[in-house]
Design an enzyme around this catalytic site. Structure first.
Site, short mmCIF file in Angstrom:
data_model
loop_
_atom_site.label_atom_id
_atom_site.label_comp_id
_atom_site.label_asym_id
_atom_site.label_seq_id
_atom_site.Cartn_x
_atom_site.Cartn_y
_atom_site.Cartn_z
N GLY A 83 7.05 3.78 4.40
CA GLY A 83 7.55 4.81 4.93
C GLY A 83 9.08 4.77 5.26
O GLY A 83 9.72 4.03 4.61
N ALA A 84 9.64 5.49 6.10
CA ALA A 84 11.09 5.52 6.03
C ALA A 84 11.43 4.24 6.86
O ALA A 84 12.71 3.77 6.66
CB ALA A 84 11.50 6.57 7.12
N ILE B 236 0.93 -1.17 0.07
CA ILE B 236 -0.02 -0.14 0.08
C ILE B 236 0.69 1.31 0.09
O ILE B 236 0.67 2.25 -0.97
CB ILE B 236 -0.87 0.10 1.39
CG1 ILE B 236 -1.65 -1.22 1.13
CG2 ILE B 236 -1.78 1.24 1.26
CD1 ILE B 236 -2.85 -1.49 0.20
N THR B 237 1.92 1.15 0.88
CA THR B 237 2.53 2.38 1.01
C THR B 237 4.02 2.03 1.64
O THR B 237 4.06 1.06 2.46
CB THR B 237 2.01 3.59 1.73
OG1 THR B 237 2.68 4.69 1.43
CG2 THR B 237 1.50 3.17 3.12
N LEU C 53 3.76 -1.02 4.47
CA LEU C 53 2.45 -1.34 4.80
C LEU C 53 1.87 -2.18 3.56
O LEU C 53 1.88 -1.73 2.31
CB LEU C 53 1.54 -0.20 4.94
CG LEU C 53 0.21 -0.16 5.37
CD1 LEU C 53 0.55 -0.70 6.84
CD2 LEU C 53 -0.83 0.98 5.19
N ASP D 27 3.53 12.37 15.91
CA ASP D 27 3.70 12.79 14.43
C ASP D 27 2.10 13.01 13.90
O ASP D 27 1.58 12.14 13.24
CB ASP D 27 4.25 11.39 13.65
CG ASP D 27 4.30 11.76 12.24
OD1 ASP D 27 4.43 12.91 11.78
OD2 ASP D 27 4.43 10.64 11.44
N LYS E 147 1.94 -4.57 8.68
CA LYS E 147 3.05 -3.54 8.93
C LYS E 147 4.29 -4.19 9.01
O LYS E 147 4.26 -4.88 10.13
CB LYS E 147 2.68 -2.45 9.94
CG LYS E 147 3.73 -1.23 10.12
CD LYS E 147 3.31 -0.25 10.83
CE LYS E 147 4.39 1.03 10.96
NZ LYS E 147 3.70 2.06 11.53
#
Lengths: 275, 189
Positions: free
Chosen positions: A38-39, A35-36, A43, A168, A58
């Site tokens: 990050g650093a 899906i995506t 995901l 965040d 995750k």
């Protein structure tokens, strides 16, 4: 999920899994869908236990540049702290995804799949539609005000009830989950696509969250969100006071946080000037 | 006893599990003895069905146990005892057997078997368990007690948002708390 902004240019976004998933997922006939990225974490969307139960996976892959022992300890610590925070939130009635399963050694956690879209996308869609329809700014903004109120109360519940800070807080880490009936008969609304902003707020991505009830940390949460609103939706920034108003009445001690927020605004997010 | 259910869990396609639920079990002391004696004919997870919230609840425990088996991280004797242990919110194995496993007084029994042929399992269980199959038998009060969902001052269950909390949603929330407590168990640091 950590950072939903564009990934660095040298990485192809959403390419078919560049990382090898943990062994348990490798034999899947329908592999988890990315899906995506990050650093720190990737995901995926997959299923938990039954084909009918969607979930978010995750995964924190091991970092080859770190010493293996340190790597394992950091991954374990981060996976667990996020899972603990989510479970605590859920107990306190803060709207967050449920934790289904954790494997801290392999570095993954499975979470409830939240339908809907992030607030950033929804607000932009709403603003765009209004512009197309030629509705002037400052007119008929009740729906957006309502949304701001819901966000404020959700954050209030996390800070006040949960005793937690997100670390965040941005409009990419807030989701709008459509109510069940909305998905059935949500279409056909008459004005400016107001139903776009309907639904329940769900807070996501607690990778940087911490257990804290310090007014300073709470104020920084609000400040970061305010800045995020200011930079991604300048046209909605004026309504941030709606959010703060709802936040202010959501728990005892919220007013002290709002006082603190003014202080934070004056000097920025970092007090200690370290790191 | 025709109500044996066979399930292939997601991500574990090669390991089928067989589940069966009984009411009014008459020979619980005998079954418990077989486990204590380590009788290899009785390789089952015998679970007290009154503390099981839903299918997802028990499947979750099985998933964790099988995952531990495949990655050589079992902490109890075998995958079946690990299923019972997986239900526990804490690390005390003996206590988890007392609370979630079969006891001499268990009347409502949930049986889980990992692997093995369906017909074989079915036949063996038919002879082994004296009781009638299937039905719901959840004791919410007991669940809240063992998972400590009543403790914690202002904590506990609050309605989410302004939504009306109906029975179905409440059951769903209970399931979520329980899954969270299970998933986090055993993690130090």
């Amino acid at each position: 999920m950590e950072i939903q902004a564009a990934p660095p240019a040298h990485q192809a976004p959403l390419s078919p899994s560049p990382h090898l998933l943990p062994p348990i997922f490798q034999s899947d006939t329908a592999p988890p869908q990315m899906i995506t990225q990050g650093a720190e974490a990737l995901l995926y969307r997959t299923t938990y236990l039954l084909p009918t139960l969607p979930c978010a996976l995750k995964y924190r892959p091991s970092k080859p540049y770190r010493h293996p022992i340190l790597d394992a300890r950091l991954t374990k610590h981060r996976i667990l702290s996020e899972a603990r925070v989510l479970v605590k939130c859920r107990r306190e009635g803060v709207p967050v995804p449920a934790v289904y399963a954790v494997d801290e050694r392999e570095g993954w956690v499975m979470l409830e799949w939240v339908e809907g879209e992030v607030v950033r996308v929804k607000v932009n869609e709403w603003l765009r539609r209004r512009k197309e329809l030629g509705v002037a700014e400052g007119v008929e903004e009740e729906v957006l005000k309502g949304l701001m109120g819901r966000i404020g109360r959700a954050i209030g519940r996390m800070h006040g009830g949960g005793g937690l800070c997100m670390g965040d807080l941005t409009t990419s880490n807030l989701m709008l989950r459509p109510k069940r009936e909305d998905t059935v008969n949500g279409e056909g609304s008459r004005n400016a696509g107001d139903e776009v902003l309907g639904g329940e707020i769900v807070l996501i991505d607690f990778g940087l969250a911490s257990q804290s009830s310090a007014d300073e940390d709470r104020a920084v949460d609000l400040y970061v969100l305010e800045r995020a609103f200011g930079s991604t939706h300048p046209r909605a920034e004026g309504l941030f006071s709606e959010l703060l108003g709802a936040y202010g009445t959501s728990f005892k001690g919220a007013n002290v946080v709002l006082k603190k927020l003014e202080e934070v605004r004056m000097r920025g997010r970092k007090r200690s000037m370290l790191g | 006893m025709a109500l044996l259910e066979t399930i292939h869990l997601e991500h574990l396609p090669t390991t089928p599990i067989h589940i069966s639920l009984y009411r009014n079990v008459k020979n619980a002391p005998f079954l418990q003895q077989q486990l204590l004696a380590g009788n290899t004919d009785f390789e089952y997870a015998f679970i007290d069905a009154s503390v099981i919230v839903s299918r997802i609840h028990v499947l979750s425990a099985a998933y964790r146990a099988i995952n531990a088996l495949h990655s050589h991280r079992l902490r109890s004797r075998n995958v079946h005892s690990e299923i019972v242990f997986s239900l526990s919110p804490n690390n005390n194995i003996a206590e988890s057997f007392r609370r979630f496993g079969i006891t001499a007084t268990t009347e409502n029994l949930l049986v889980v078997k990992v692997g093995g042929g369906r017909e074989e399992v079915k036949r063996h269980l038919e002879g082994a368990v004296e009781g009638e199959a299937v039905g719901g038998m959840l004791d919410v009060g007991k669940v809240r007690k063992v998972y400590k969902l009543n403790s914690g001052g202002g904590g506990g269950k609050k309605g989410l948002g302004n939504g009306v909390v109906n029975e179905e949603e409440e059951r769903r929330e209970l399931e979520v708390f329980v899954l969270g407590a299970m998933a986090l168990r055993g993690a130090s640091n």
